[in-house]
Scaffold this active site. Sequence first.
Site, short mmCIF file in Angstrom:
data_model
loop_
_atom_site.label_atom_id
_atom_site.label_comp_id
_atom_site.label_asym_id
_atom_site.label_seq_id
_atom_site.Cartn_x
_atom_site.Cartn_y
_atom_site.Cartn_z
N TYR A 145 16.49 29.67 8.96
CA TYR A 145 15.26 30.39 9.30
C TYR A 145 15.14 30.54 10.80
O TYR A 145 15.37 29.60 11.56
CB TYR A 145 14.04 29.65 8.76
CG TYR A 145 13.81 29.86 7.28
CD1 TYR A 145 13.60 31.15 6.77
CD2 TYR A 145 13.82 28.80 6.40
CE1 TYR A 145 13.39 31.35 5.41
CE2 TYR A 145 13.61 28.99 5.05
CZ TYR A 145 13.39 30.27 4.55
OH TYR A 145 13.19 30.46 3.22
N LYS A 188 0.85 -1.20 0.00
CA LYS A 188 0.00 0.00 0.00
C LYS A 188 0.89 1.25 0.00
O LYS A 188 2.11 1.15 0.21
CB LYS A 188 -0.91 -0.02 1.23
CG LYS A 188 -0.15 0.01 2.55
CD LYS A 188 -1.03 -0.39 3.72
CE LYS A 188 -0.26 -0.27 5.03
NZ LYS A 188 -1.00 -0.85 6.16
C1 LIG Z 1 -0.20 -1.84 6.77
C2 LIG Z 1 -0.77 -3.08 7.30
C3 LIG Z 1 0.03 -4.20 7.50
C4 LIG Z 1 1.54 -4.20 7.33
O1 LIG Z 1 2.14 -3.68 8.50
P1 LIG Z 1 3.74 -3.68 8.64
O2 LIG Z 1 4.01 -3.19 10.00
O3 LIG Z 1 4.25 -2.74 7.60
O4 LIG Z 1 4.18 -5.07 8.40
C5 LIG Z 1 -0.57 -5.38 7.89
N1 LIG Z 1 -1.91 -5.44 8.08
C6 LIG Z 1 -2.71 -4.38 7.92
C7 LIG Z 1 -4.16 -4.51 8.17
C8 LIG Z 1 -2.17 -3.16 7.54
O5 LIG Z 1 -2.97 -2.10 7.39
#
Ligand SMILES: *Cc1c(COP(=O)(O)O)cnc(C)c1O
Length: 360
Positions: A255, A35
Site C-alpha cells: 500500500y 488481567k
Molecule cells: C498490571 C499491573 C501489574 C503487573 O505489572 P507487570 O509489569 O505486568 O508485572 C501490577 N500491579 C498493578 C496495579 C497492575 O495494574
Amino acid sequence: MSRTAVATIHLSALRANLARVRSLAQGANVMAVIKADGYGHGLERVARTLADADAFGVAAIADGQRLRAAGHRQRIVVLSGPDEAADLAEMRRLKLDAVIHHDAQIAWLEADRDARPLRVWLKIDTGMHRLGFAPHDALAAHARLTALASVDRDIVLMTHFSSSDEFDNAVTAEQIARFEAVAARLPGARCLSNSAGVLGWPAARGDWVRTGGLLYGLSVVDGKCGEDFGFAPAMTLSTRLIAVNRITKGERVGYAGTWTAPADMPVGVVAIGYGDGYPRSAASGTPVLLGERLARIVGRVSMDLVTIDLRDVPDARVGDRAILWGRGLPIETVAAHAGTIAYDLTCGMTRRVLFVEDAG
Ligand SMILES: *Cc1c(COP(=O)(O)O)cnc(C)c1O
C-alpha cells in the site's frame, strides 16, 4: 484450515516463569496478574497452568466470575476495586478482594448494609498519580475501613511504581521511601512490586509481589528481553509463507508503495496482518524468522498480509512456517520496531488467531 495464524502457548514456560518469579521474590507471596485475558494468552488457560499462584490479579469483576466458574478458590484481587456501589454485592458473593483507592469507594462501603466480609487492599499513591490515596490521606482512609465490620481486618497496603523498569531511576527509590513512611504507621502486609520491581528493586519485595509480564516471559526493560533475565516466552506467533515473488529493481511494494526494491529480488508474502493483531506500526526492517534465518519486513503491514525481503533466505518456499515472535525471535525486538512494548502485542491478538497449547 483457511487461516494459518497460530498463537502457540507454551504451558511449561508459564510454569517455569512462575517458579523463577518465586525464587526471585524470595519467600514473598506471588499474585499472578492475569488481567486482559492473561495478557492475551487466555485467562482460563493461564489460571489453570498457574493454579498454585498465591492469588490472581484481574482488572474486571467479569474475570473474577470466569475464574470462580473455572473452580479457582484462591484470592482474586480486582486491581481497581469496585467501579460502582452495585459491584460490592457481586464481589462479596464471589469472594473477590477489592483494591480500594478512592474516597467514593469507601463511601459505598459505609453505605452498604451487607455483612458478608470483604477483603481489601488499600492503594497508596506514592508518585504514579493514577490510582490511590495520597500518603497524607492514607491513614484516615485506613481508619475508615477498619471501622467497618464488613471489611476484613487484614488490610494489605499497596502501591504501584511508574518507572521501576529503569533500574537506576531515583523515582522508584523515592516511591519506596514514601510508601515505607506511611506503612510504618499501619499494620498489614505490604505489596509494592510489579515485574520490573521484582527484577530491579529488591528493597521493594514486601510480603506480596504482583507480577504479570514476567510470567509470560515478557520484559519492559529497555533493550532487554525476557530471556535475558532467565524467563521463557510463553507465546510463539507463527503463520505460513503463502507466496514468493520476484520483484524487479525499482518496483514498489505494498500500500502506498512506501518501499522500493533496491535490486531484482525475491519478496515473500506472509499470511498475517493487523487483522490478527500483528502491529500495523511494524516498520520496514522488522524481523520475521524463517527456519533459522531472519527476513525483514518491506512496505506496510496490511490487514491480512505482510511482505518480507527474502534475499537472505533464498531457499524459502510457499508453505514454510514463519515465526513473528516467540521462540527464536524475541517479541521485545519486534515491539521495538513497532514503537511499542511486548505487552501491547500479546494483548492485541484478535479472534482470528488460532490458539493452541504446547505442553512441552
Ligand atoms: C498490571 C499491573 C501489574 C503487573 O505489572 P507487570 O509489569 O505486568 O508485572 C501490577 N500491579 C498493578 C496495579 C497492575 O495494574
